[in-house]
Design an enzyme around this catalytic site. Sequence first.
Site, PDB file in Angstrom:
ATOM      1  N   ARG A  45       0.749   3.828  -3.195  1.00 49.02           N
ATOM      2  CA  ARG A  45       0.132   5.137  -2.933  1.00 49.02           C
ATOM      3  C   ARG A  45       1.194   6.228  -2.734  1.00 49.02           C
ATOM      4  NH1 ARG A  45      -5.651   4.025  -0.019  1.00 49.02           N
ATOM      5  NH2 ARG A  45      -5.691   1.794  -0.355  1.00 49.02           N
TER       6      ARG A  45
ATOM      7  N   ASP B  89      -4.469  -9.491  -9.119  1.00 52.08           N
ATOM      8  CA  ASP B  89      -4.697  -8.496 -10.187  1.00 52.08           C
ATOM      9  C   ASP B  89      -3.474  -7.725 -10.714  1.00 52.08           C
ATOM     10  OD1 ASP B  89      -4.617  -7.195  -7.710  1.00 52.08           O
ATOM     11  OD2 ASP B  89      -6.593  -6.286  -7.845  1.00 52.08           O
TER      12      ASP B  89
ATOM     13  N   GLU C 142       0.832  -1.213   0.000  1.00 50.88           N
ATOM     14  CA  GLU C 142       0.000   0.000   0.000  1.00 50.88           C
ATOM     15  C   GLU C 142       0.865   1.261   0.000  1.00 50.88           C
ATOM     16  OE1 GLU C 142      -3.088   0.106  -0.495  1.00 50.88           O
ATOM     17  OE2 GLU C 142      -3.878  -1.860   0.056  1.00 50.88           O
TER      18      GLU C 142
END
Length: 453
Positions: free
Chosen positions: A121, A244, A117
């Site tokens: 980000r 993904d 994360e």
Amino acid sequence: MRRWYCIIVLTGMVLAGPIFAFAQTPQVPSPGPMALQVRGEFLYAWNAYKQYAWGHDELKPLSKSSRDWHSVSLMMTPVDALDTMIMMGLTDEANKTREFIAKNLSFDQDIEVKNFEITIRLLGGLLSSYQLSGDERLLDLADNLGNRLLPVFNSPTGMPYMYVNLKTGKTRGTESNPAEIGTLLLEFGTLSKLSGKPIYYDKAKRALTELYNRRSAIGLVGSTINVETGKWIDATSHISGGIDSYYEYLLKSWLLFDDKDCKKMWEASVKAVNKYLADNTRTGLWYGQADMNTGKRLSTQYGSLDAFFPAVLARSGDLDRARRLQESSYKMWTTFGIEPETLDYSTMKITSPGYQLRPEIIESAYYLSFFTKDQRYQEMGSSFILSLVRYCKTDAGYAALSNVETKSKKDSMESYFLAETLKYLYLLFAPRETLDLNKVVFNTEAHPLKRTW
Ligand code: DMJ
């Protein structure tokens, strides 16, 4: 050396014409009414964040308060949102936000963070905003962060642990998944190229390759793997959350770095995915779950996270599959007025009812619109805006839904709503000269990276 590089970036931005040229640049026509509406919604959400959560990681839109992921804020929303402001031509707002980040963000914190994360980000956000603004302080922050994340790769296989303490370098989390292992190379690789330190590229590339090397005989990967032993724990294969963006980064690392190994790995992987996970049903093309070793179909779940795949297919040139899968995603959206987290596509019954303000279906509409120039995808975009405003807009920004059938709201506005959802929606309607998708690669958090080296 850095300063020298920076001049090239900025000169490159001017010479490159419309590539990375944004609304305020003369070559780019002004945004039309739909793009301006999206920009207005962005400002609405951003102003609510500023009013109720300034300096914190996220806005809580229903309680009009804030949330931090750790005991200190890492300014998740400002860092994630900054390049969207730049791209939307919100220059004053972007300058103030950049100044605030450069002056106040520090990674010298005794906190344990999730490598994946923080990479997508924050590292991604700092790198793209550096490329767009030329502000070296952002590159310094990225380098500082990258260095603190590096201990994650010190496992026996080279595949990263899930967590790392930013001050002590202590790692934790041996059971990981392909997305968290294989979604690092765009950011770490770009950091290498911009900082001149090969270690970042090498570590992230090794992690990706070690994972790929553990694919099954039929070319699929599973859902959970132990990064110390390299053994699979869950053999369920799919394209959804947890796997993904591993596929996305194989393709995009080839495109951004011209890395031929990644090209090979992407081509072999997508072949297996299309053979075993794709499901041509009477309601259209979907992608479900299968056993990574036998290819046997395990279930028929599809959801908002899977909806990223048309974008990847379109970027790879497979417009036929991309178009067909986007129609299925759109069916998922229109059946309920807004998409659920997951449904069973064999019955069209919801299996997880929330909507987390996710961007993937919009991202795919944007890619398809760019590559096909077909009006169909802007039509889809109009209905995305309508639903978002109707169901998710609150007095203070936008809220996720806990149930797409009842439309009940949840006290959460994730930073990716400003980084991704509204950015892709804006780009879908903005003049196509705003950004050339053939020359820019988005990381999985919609931070544009450009090959300037
Ligand atoms: C984002 O953080 C990224 O797009 C990630 O790849 C998946 N989850 C969210 C958005 O849904």
